[in-house]
Design an enzyme around this catalytic site. Structure first.
Site, PDB file in Angstrom:
ATOM      1  N   SER A  80     -14.891 -33.054  -4.632  1.00  0.00           N
ATOM      2  CA  SER A  80     -14.992 -34.472  -4.285  1.00  0.00           C
ATOM      3  C   SER A  80     -14.180 -35.382  -5.189  1.00  0.00           C
ATOM      4  O   SER A  80     -14.138 -36.590  -4.945  1.00  0.00           O
ATOM      5  CB  SER A  80     -16.466 -34.902  -4.297  1.00  0.00           C
ATOM      6  OG  SER A  80     -17.116 -34.393  -3.153  1.00  0.00           O
ATOM      7  N   LYS A  83     -11.792 -37.675  -3.464  1.00  0.00           N
ATOM      8  CA  LYS A  83     -12.171 -38.992  -2.959  1.00  0.00           C
ATOM      9  C   LYS A  83     -11.567 -40.115  -3.799  1.00  0.00           C
ATOM     10  O   LYS A  83     -11.346 -41.229  -3.306  1.00  0.00           O
ATOM     11  CB  LYS A  83     -13.697 -39.129  -2.907  1.00  0.00           C
ATOM     12  CG  LYS A  83     -14.365 -38.214  -1.873  1.00  0.00           C
ATOM     13  CD  LYS A  83     -15.854 -38.459  -1.822  1.00  0.00           C
ATOM     14  CE  LYS A  83     -16.524 -37.639  -0.729  1.00  0.00           C
ATOM     15  NZ  LYS A  83     -16.528 -36.204  -1.004  1.00  0.00           N
ATOM     16  N   SER A 329     -20.591 -40.164  -2.998  1.00  0.00           N
ATOM     17  CA  SER A 329     -19.668 -39.099  -2.582  1.00  0.00           C
ATOM     18  C   SER A 329     -19.809 -38.831  -1.090  1.00  0.00           C
ATOM     19  O   SER A 329     -20.099 -37.709  -0.661  1.00  0.00           O
ATOM     20  CB  SER A 329     -19.921 -37.817  -3.391  1.00  0.00           C
ATOM     21  OG  SER A 329     -18.912 -36.865  -3.163  1.00  0.00           O
TER      22      SER A 329
END
Length: 357
Positions: A80, A83, A329
């Site tokens: 993640s 991101k 997230s």
């Protein structure tokens, strides 16, 4: 859960990636960037990271100097952390004040009695944070526009994005879970429903299942029961692949307070149909008669008769959406932003469009 490539230079080049390997404290290098380096080392030299493995690479975009490197030659699984890059490219290409605009369009004329002789179309803009309340507001705006009855179809337009509803590499057995919500240009409630299981009046009786947002689009097969007070209980939920049939098993102890009752979140199949099905419910709630309530896709080949916007919802600005993206997230927000960049910047709402620009 994002896989992508970028040809753009970003405004930040700090990427911290963590795996489960031992970490030993690093010495502070000498040089003019000692303060920056000291802060980086201090941030990772904490007990919570001692059982992990950190890789850091910091490079100046002004002159290309490497300001700090720690295990930068190692291979990591970014997960993640991607991101952060998505947020950067969204800010660069869309702008901090970018907003999504979800619209309702009529394709036809409204007669003096308020009957729309044509279709009503819910047009998705890719907004990943659209709520049921926003859909309800759109339905109320339709009523306020003078439409009392819809003789045509209720259609959805999710063509801004491609039909790749799942991210590349996503596991099939993760599909029912919220972090694998399908990706669409027309979303609502994170493309999930929330199920809460309430006990019956006495042991052996069926439980009651509350569904949020409630709608007939979801079919729930309840195979749970009420257990004796203080019994050890739990529930398990599964969604039949490719359908919106949800099976829920297990038990809930009698007299369990509502706040302590088990609650699960399950994804839906085909978010645009789900969103439009909710929209139909809200139209009826607002006093609009719908003659053909089953949602239908927009007719791509049809020529518009008399198309005009009758309702619109504007999202929060991108800066607020990014807080939700990175704080929790959120995979759906990340994937929608990636496709939005492609659609807005390059006219192609796919996760790979940015690699060509």
């Amino acid at each position: 859960m994002q896989y992508f490539r970028y040809s753009h230079r970003l405004n930040a080049c700090l990427l911290c990636l963590t795996l489960s390997l031992p970490l030993s404290a690093q010495p502070v290098p000498e040089g003019e960037d000692r303060t920056l380096i000291t802060e980086i080392v201090r941030s990772i030299d904490v007990p919570g990271l001692q059982t992990g493995f950190q890789g850091i690479f910091v490079q100046s975009l002004k002159d290309g100097r490497v300001l700090f490197a720690l295990h930068s030659e190692k291979t990591f699984v970014p997960a993640s952390n991607n991101k952060l890059l998505t947020a950067c490219i969204a800010l660069e290409k869309l702008g901090a004040n970018f907003v999504y605009r979800t619209r309702v369009v009529r394709d036809g004329h409204v007669d003096r009695y308020g009957a729309l002789k044509g279709d009503l179309i819910l047009v998705g803009s890719g907004d990943p944070a659209l709520t049921p309340e926003a859909l309800r507001s759109l339905a109320q705006q339709v009523r306020q526009s003078g439409i009392r009855r819809i003789r045509g179809a209720i259609r959805f337009d999710d063509t801004l994005f491609d039909a790749q509803y799942l991210g590349p590499g996503w596991a099939w057995d993760d599909e029912p879970f919220a972090y694998s919500a399908q990706i669409s240009a027309l979303n609502v409630h994170g493309n999930t429903v929330r199920l809460r299981v309430l006990p019956g009046e006495r042991p052996g009786r069926p439980t009651t299942i509350q569904i949020t947002p409630g709608n007939h689009y979801i079919r729930v097969i309840n195979q749970t029961s009420t257990a004796p007070p203080l019994a050890k209980t739990g529930v398990h939920v599964e969604r039949e692949r490719g359908t919106n049939t949800i099976r829920i098993h297990g038990a809930v102890a009698q007299n369990t307070p509502e706040r302590d009752c088990p609650e699960v979140i399950v994804t839906v199949e085909h978010p645009a149909r789900f969103s439009t099905s909710l929209f139909v419910d809200y139209l009826r709630e607002a006093g609009v008669r719908v003659e053909r309530p089953r949602p239908e896709p927009v007719l791509k080949s049809a020529e518009p008769v008399h198309r005009s916007v009758v309702a619109e919802h504007t999202s929060e600005p991108l800066t607020e959406i990014l807080k939700r993206l990175n704080k929790s997230s959120d995979n759906l927000i990340a994937e929608c932003l990636l496709k939005t960049v492609g659609a807005v910047a390059l006219g192609k709402g796919t996760s790979g469009a940015e690699g060509t620009g």
